[in-house]
Write a protein that holds these residues in place. Structure first.
Motif, PDB file in Angstrom:
ATOM      1  N   LYS A  23       0.839  -1.197   0.000  1.00  0.00           N
ATOM      2  CA  LYS A  23       0.000   0.000   0.000  1.00  0.00           C
ATOM      3  C   LYS A  23       0.881   1.256   0.000  1.00  0.00           C
ATOM      4  O   LYS A  23       0.526   2.270  -0.604  1.00  0.00           O
ATOM      5  N   ARG A  26       1.844   2.107  -3.485  1.00  0.00           N
ATOM      6  CA  ARG A  26       0.749   2.820  -4.165  1.00  0.00           C
ATOM      7  C   ARG A  26       0.765   4.299  -3.788  1.00  0.00           C
ATOM      8  O   ARG A  26       0.645   5.175  -4.646  1.00  0.00           O
ATOM      9  N   SER A  36      -0.617   4.778 -10.434  1.00  0.00           N
ATOM     10  CA  SER A  36      -0.163   3.630  -9.651  1.00  0.00           C
ATOM     11  C   SER A  36      -0.630   2.351 -10.327  1.00  0.00           C
ATOM     12  O   SER A  36      -1.818   2.211 -10.615  1.00  0.00           O
ATOM     13  N   CYS A  74      -5.162  -4.604 -10.094  1.00  0.00           N
ATOM     14  CA  CYS A  74      -4.678  -3.600 -11.037  1.00  0.00           C
ATOM     15  C   CYS A  74      -5.821  -3.193 -11.963  1.00  0.00           C
ATOM     16  O   CYS A  74      -6.752  -3.972 -12.194  1.00  0.00           O
TER      17      CYS A  74
END
Length: 198
Positions: A23, A26, A36, A74
Motif C-alpha cells: 500500500k 501505491r 499507480s 490492477c
C-alpha cells in the motif's frame, strides 16, 4: 499440531507487513502524481482446514506456498507486469517462483500472475523465512476468479460441464473487457486525474 495460533502467527505478521509495504508503494505513486499500477491490496492467512486439506504425507505445512496470501488488484493488464517488475527489484523479499496464468491461462479460463516470495519475519526467537503467494490480477480477472472459486466450493471441484463452458466464455469476456480498457487507457487515466484533483 498442538498450537495453530503459534504456527500461523508469523504468516499473519508477514501478510500484515507486506500489505503495509505494498500500500505504501501505491501511495508513493500518488504523491508523485503518477499512475499507480496497484489499485488495491488484500491479504489473508489460509484457514487451518484448508492447510490440512492441502497437506500430504510428502508436504509439510512449511512447504505450502500460499498459507500467507496477498492479492494485488490492477486496473490494466500492463499494470500487472509493472507490479511484477517492482516486486523483483525489492530487497526486503526474494522472488522464488513466478507463474504466468495470463499468457498461459488455465483450462478453466483462470487468468492471474502468481509470484511466490520468501519474506523474513522477525520473531521473538529470531528471523523466520515465510513463503507468501502474491496474486496479481485485474479487477475483471478478480471478479471472474471469485465467482469460479465459489462454484468450485459448491460443486467440490467438480463443476458441471455446462456451467464450466459458461465460465470459460465469461473468462474470455472478462479478458476482452481488459483488452478494450487497455485501448482507452490514456483517456481513462486523464479522466481519473481530473476527478482526483476536484
Amino acid at each position: 499440531m498442538d498450537n495453530w495460533d503459534l504456527f500461523l502467527a508469523p504468516y499473519k505478521q508477514a501478510v500484515d507487513e507486506l500489505k503495509i509495504k505494498l500500500k505504501g508503494m501505491r501511495q508513493q505513486f500518488e504523491l508523485e502524481d503518477l499512475h499507480s499500477p496497484i489499485e488495491f491490496v488484500t491479504g489473508r492467512v489460509k484457514p487451518k482446514t484448508s492447510i490440512l486439506n492441502k497437506s500430504t504425507e510428502k508436504t509439510s505445512h512449511d512447504q505450502i506456498q500460499d498459507i500467507a496470501g496477498l492479492r494485488i488488484m490492477c486496473q490494466f493488464v500492463d499494470d500487472i507486469h509493472s507490479v511484477v517488475k517492482l516486486l523483483r527489484i525489492r530487497t526486503d523479499l526474494n522472488v522464488v517462483e513466478e507463474r504466468d496464468y495470463i499468457s498461459n491461462k488455465k483450462q478453466s479460463g483462470y487468468r492471474s500472475y502468481h509470484v511466490v516470495v520468501e519474506y523474513p519475519v522477525q520473531t521473538r526467537n529470531g528471523e523466520k523465512e515465510i513463503l507468501a503467494e502474491i496474486q496479481i490480477r485485474t479487477l475483471a480477472m478478480n471478479f471472474w476468479a471469485t465467482i469460479e472459486h465459489s462454484l468450485n466450493y459448491k460443486y467440490q471441484g467438480q463443476i458441471p460441464t455446462a456451467i464450466g463452458l459458461r465460465l470459460q466464455r465469461a473468462a474470455e469476456a472478462a479478458f476482452q473487457l481488459d483488452e478494450e480498457m487497455s485501448l482507452i487507457r490514456e483517456e481513462i487515466q486523464e479522466a481519473q486525474a481530473i476527478f482526483q484533483k476536484k
